[in-house]
Design a protein around this motif. Structure first.
Motif, PDB file in Angstrom:
ATOM      1  N   UNK A   2     -30.375  44.885-145.405  1.00 17.45           N
ATOM      2  CA  UNK A   2     -29.888  45.418-146.673  1.00 17.45           C
ATOM      3  C   UNK A   2     -28.784  46.444-146.437  1.00 17.45           C
ATOM      4  N   UNK A   3     -28.956  47.298-145.442  1.00 15.58           N
ATOM      5  CA  UNK A   3     -28.014  48.377-145.202  1.00 15.58           C
ATOM      6  C   UNK A   3     -26.952  48.029-144.166  1.00 15.58           C
ATOM      7  N   UNK A   4     -27.281  47.188-143.219  1.00 16.01           N
ATOM      8  CA  UNK A   4     -26.353  46.817-142.152  1.00 16.01           C
ATOM      9  C   UNK A   4     -26.107  45.313-142.218  1.00 16.01           C
ATOM     10  N   UNK A   5     -24.919  44.923-142.596  1.00 15.64           N
ATOM     11  CA  UNK A   5     -24.630  43.513-142.856  1.00 15.64           C
ATOM     12  C   UNK A   5     -24.605  42.668-141.580  1.00 15.64           C
ATOM     13  N   UNK A   6     -24.157  43.209-140.469  1.00 16.31           N
ATOM     14  CA  UNK A   6     -24.039  42.442-139.231  1.00 16.31           C
ATOM     15  C   UNK A   6     -25.253  42.590-138.332  1.00 16.31           C
ATOM     16  N   UNK A   7     -26.346  43.036-138.862  1.00 10.17           N
ATOM     17  CA  UNK A   7     -27.532  43.264-138.047  1.00 10.17           C
ATOM     18  C   UNK A   7     -28.073  41.974-137.451  1.00 10.17           C
ATOM     19  N   UNK A   8     -28.026  40.881-138.180  1.00  4.71           N
ATOM     20  CA  UNK A   8     -28.546  39.604-137.689  1.00  4.71           C
ATOM     21  C   UNK A   8     -27.797  39.170-136.419  1.00  4.71           C
ATOM     22  N   UNK A  90     -35.038  52.853-151.645  1.00  3.73           N
ATOM     23  CA  UNK A  90     -33.660  52.373-151.554  1.00  3.73           C
ATOM     24  C   UNK A  90     -33.609  50.869-151.328  1.00  3.73           C
ATOM     25  N   UNK A  91     -34.512  50.354-150.556  1.00  8.17           N
ATOM     26  CA  UNK A  91     -34.545  48.918-150.300  1.00  8.17           C
ATOM     27  C   UNK A  91     -34.852  48.166-151.592  1.00  8.17           C
ATOM     28  N   UNK A  92     -35.773  48.665-152.369  1.00  4.62           N
ATOM     29  CA  UNK A  92     -36.075  48.026-153.646  1.00  4.62           C
ATOM     30  C   UNK A  92     -34.864  48.022-154.583  1.00  4.62           C
ATOM     31  N   UNK A  93     -34.101  49.105-154.580  1.00  3.15           N
ATOM     32  CA  UNK A  93     -32.927  49.179-155.434  1.00  3.15           C
ATOM     33  C   UNK A  93     -31.854  48.166-155.024  1.00  3.15           C
ATOM     34  N   UNK A  94     -31.683  47.975-153.718  1.00  9.20           N
ATOM     35  CA  UNK A  94     -30.654  47.053-153.235  1.00  9.20           C
ATOM     36  C   UNK A  94     -31.053  45.596-153.390  1.00  9.20           C
ATOM     37  N   UNK A  95     -32.334  45.331-153.411  1.00  7.99           N
ATOM     38  CA  UNK A  95     -32.763  43.948-153.520  1.00  7.99           C
ATOM     39  C   UNK A  95     -32.799  43.557-154.984  1.00  7.99           C
TER      40      UNK A  95
END
Length: 95
Positions: A2-8, A90-95
């Motif tokens: 959610x916070x770091x786009x290139x984490x995968x 914060x994770x709930x807000x972004x999802x």
């Protein structure tokens, strides 16, 4: 993710390097002397050496390194639980 786009992609590269720096397909004793201090910091080295001691050498593995891995695992579990609790809203807000 959610916070770091290139984490995968980063995790894929880190896991690939981690696999080759773990003595799974080779024995720890064949490594050059300059590489052994770096490989010993890998927590999976203790686990793999324990399995190799049991199945290849037919002896009881040393439990000092496995204790180190256990303590590191407990610490990482508690750290991830703490991070999750801090970022849950914060994770709930972004999802």
């Amino acid at each position: 993710m959610v916070f770091l786009k290139d984490l995968r992609e980063t995790i894929q590269v880190v896991l690939l390097f981690w696999f080759w720096f773990t003595p799974i397909v080779y024995v720890f004793d064949i490594l050059p002397e300059f590489a052994k201090p770096f490989i010993i910091w890998n927590p999976m080295t203790a686990v793999v050496n324990g399995y190799q001691s049991i199945f290849v050498y037919n002896e009881i593995p040393g439990f000092t390194f496995l204790t180190y891995v256990l303590l590191l695992s407990i610490f990482m579990l508690l750290l991830s639980f703490w991070i999750f609790n801090r970022l849950e809203k914060d994770i709930r807000d972004f999802m």
